[in-house]
Design a protein around this motif. Sequence first.
Motif, PDB file in Angstrom:
ATOM      1  N   PHE A   1      38.052  -7.420  -6.138  1.00  0.00           N
ATOM      2  CA  PHE A   1      38.389  -6.088  -6.621  1.00  0.00           C
ATOM      3  C   PHE A   1      38.426  -6.132  -8.147  1.00  0.00           C
ATOM      4  O   PHE A   1      39.329  -6.740  -8.730  1.00  0.00           O
ATOM      5  CB  PHE A   1      39.753  -5.637  -6.084  1.00  0.00           C
ATOM      6  CG  PHE A   1      39.759  -5.288  -4.620  1.00  0.00           C
ATOM      7  CD1 PHE A   1      39.656  -3.971  -4.222  1.00  0.00           C
ATOM      8  CD2 PHE A   1      39.861  -6.271  -3.651  1.00  0.00           C
ATOM      9  CE1 PHE A   1      39.656  -3.629  -2.869  1.00  0.00           C
ATOM     10  CE2 PHE A   1      39.860  -5.952  -2.311  1.00  0.00           C
ATOM     11  CZ  PHE A   1      39.757  -4.625  -1.911  1.00  0.00           C
TER      12      PHE A   1
ATOM     13  N   GLN B   1      39.258  -3.841  -9.976  1.00  0.00           N
ATOM     14  CA  GLN B   1      40.466  -3.138 -10.411  1.00  0.00           C
ATOM     15  C   GLN B   1      41.589  -4.105 -10.774  1.00  0.00           C
ATOM     16  O   GLN B   1      42.381  -3.838 -11.683  1.00  0.00           O
ATOM     17  CB  GLN B   1      40.985  -2.194  -9.321  1.00  0.00           C
ATOM     18  CG  GLN B   1      39.975  -1.194  -8.826  1.00  0.00           C
ATOM     19  CD  GLN B   1      39.421  -1.598  -7.482  1.00  0.00           C
ATOM     20  OE1 GLN B   1      38.915  -2.702  -7.331  1.00  0.00           O
ATOM     21  NE2 GLN B   1      39.521  -0.705  -6.516  1.00  0.00           N
ATOM     22  N   ILE B   2      41.672  -5.212 -10.049  1.00  0.00           N
ATOM     23  CA  ILE B   2      42.734  -6.187 -10.317  1.00  0.00           C
ATOM     24  C   ILE B   2      42.550  -6.786 -11.702  1.00  0.00           C
ATOM     25  O   ILE B   2      43.520  -6.943 -12.461  1.00  0.00           O
ATOM     26  CB  ILE B   2      42.755  -7.277  -9.232  1.00  0.00           C
ATOM     27  CG1 ILE B   2      43.097  -6.654  -7.866  1.00  0.00           C
ATOM     28  CG2 ILE B   2      43.759  -8.379  -9.575  1.00  0.00           C
ATOM     29  CD1 ILE B   2      43.044  -7.625  -6.711  1.00  0.00           C
TER      30      ILE B   2
ATOM     31  N   CYS C   1      50.373  -0.405  -9.719  1.00  0.00           N
ATOM     32  CA  CYS C   1      49.230  -1.222  -9.286  1.00  0.00           C
ATOM     33  C   CYS C   1      48.405  -0.487  -8.229  1.00  0.00           C
ATOM     34  O   CYS C   1      47.166  -0.487  -8.277  1.00  0.00           O
ATOM     35  CB  CYS C   1      49.719  -2.557  -8.731  1.00  0.00           C
ATOM     36  SG  CYS C   1      50.437  -3.670  -9.964  1.00  0.00           S
TER      37      CYS C   1
ATOM     38  N   ILE D   1      44.506   0.680  -8.516  1.00  0.00           N
ATOM     39  CA  ILE D   1      43.468   0.258  -7.572  1.00  0.00           C
ATOM     40  C   ILE D   1      42.742   1.474  -7.006  1.00  0.00           C
ATOM     41  O   ILE D   1      41.520   1.449  -6.785  1.00  0.00           O
ATOM     42  CB  ILE D   1      44.090  -0.597  -6.452  1.00  0.00           C
ATOM     43  CG1 ILE D   1      44.508  -1.956  -7.031  1.00  0.00           C
ATOM     44  CG2 ILE D   1      43.113  -0.804  -5.295  1.00  0.00           C
ATOM     45  CD1 ILE D   1      45.367  -2.791  -6.126  1.00  0.00           C
TER      46      ILE D   1
ATOM     47  N   GLN E   1      35.868  -0.216  -7.537  1.00  0.00           N
ATOM     48  CA  GLN E   1      35.923  -1.621  -7.137  1.00  0.00           C
ATOM     49  C   GLN E   1      34.955  -2.468  -7.950  1.00  0.00           C
ATOM     50  O   GLN E   1      35.239  -3.621  -8.268  1.00  0.00           O
ATOM     51  CB  GLN E   1      35.622  -1.767  -5.644  1.00  0.00           C
ATOM     52  CG  GLN E   1      35.789  -3.188  -5.135  1.00  0.00           C
ATOM     53  CD  GLN E   1      35.722  -3.284  -3.627  1.00  0.00           C
ATOM     54  OE1 GLN E   1      35.872  -2.292  -2.927  1.00  0.00           O
ATOM     55  NE2 GLN E   1      35.498  -4.482  -3.106  1.00  0.00           N
TER      56      GLN E   1
END
Length: 329
Positions: free
Chosen positions: A5, A7-8, A256, A260, A265
């Motif tokens: 991911f 996004q992380i 978080c 996300i 992604q």
Amino acid sequence: MKQHFQQIDILKGLAIVAVLLLHSLSRGQLVDSYAIYHIWQAVPVFMVLMGLNLGMSYGSKTLHFKQLYTRHYFQKKALRIIFPLLLIYAIALVLGFVWEQVYGREVYTLDWKNLIGVLPVSGKGNYFITLLLQSLLALPLIGYTFHRWPILTTLVLVLLEIAFQALAFQISYFNQDRYLYDAALFRYFSAIALGLWLSRLITASNSRYGWLLLLAGLASGVYLYFHIYQQVRLPYIRPEWQAQLFLTFPFATLLCYWGILAFPQQSNVPVLKGMATVGKASYHIFLVQVLYFGLVVDDSNIALNLTVCLVTGMIFYWVESFLSKKISR
């Protein structure tokens, strides 16, 4: 195979920039800008993401206990965590000597705490390094037990955090030296647990638990307001970190989760891709900023702090990655 991911990485990038801002702004500036809802959430976000990554790593595996602490595991963590730390130790020793010769100012912090993660030239946020070292031993066991008994593991983690806080309140040693309290992984057990649950939320097709997170996060936000702006204090818990405990971590988890959902992604948009790269280098940037803030006297120049730490941290990341690849061959 573990799903990646982006996004992380973006969230890590935003969090490390927030760390730099947190260490550059005065408390008054932070309070006036309601930083408790953004910049001040940097470390809780990192801890939630630690649990999230742990859940993503263990969620699709069927592990036996003997598979947790293997030679391969320690070799991987030694290259990823210990090797950069040893490099920054060496750099700190050299720079500290040069600094003392040039500026005539003593900057070394040499004592027994160097054995548990305190840099020879130690600046703001050094406690997080010690937290990270503890996580090398704790996280495999936490991930293993959560995978098998999620509710029981969560309950144990939260109770251990509360018990530690109650015990720490009674320990007079922390009145003179807070480092071991600041750096105790116990303080973030519930954040790790929330990250583990978040890993299930973002990979499940049923998002009904998102409402529970929303309610818990909003309740945390209310507590944070009363704590910071109405001076509400909890009894029997040390006052220094009452903005980062089991009552507040749902808010960081909600941030978080929203991140996300908001970020793609995978994306080649330069800004997002750049921030994801910063996120991948966040540990190295953090190590550099600990050393940087241990050297400088005037840390009020926000642009200088950001530029030096981000640029030098990225260079350190690229150089260390190159050396790590050479060693691992």
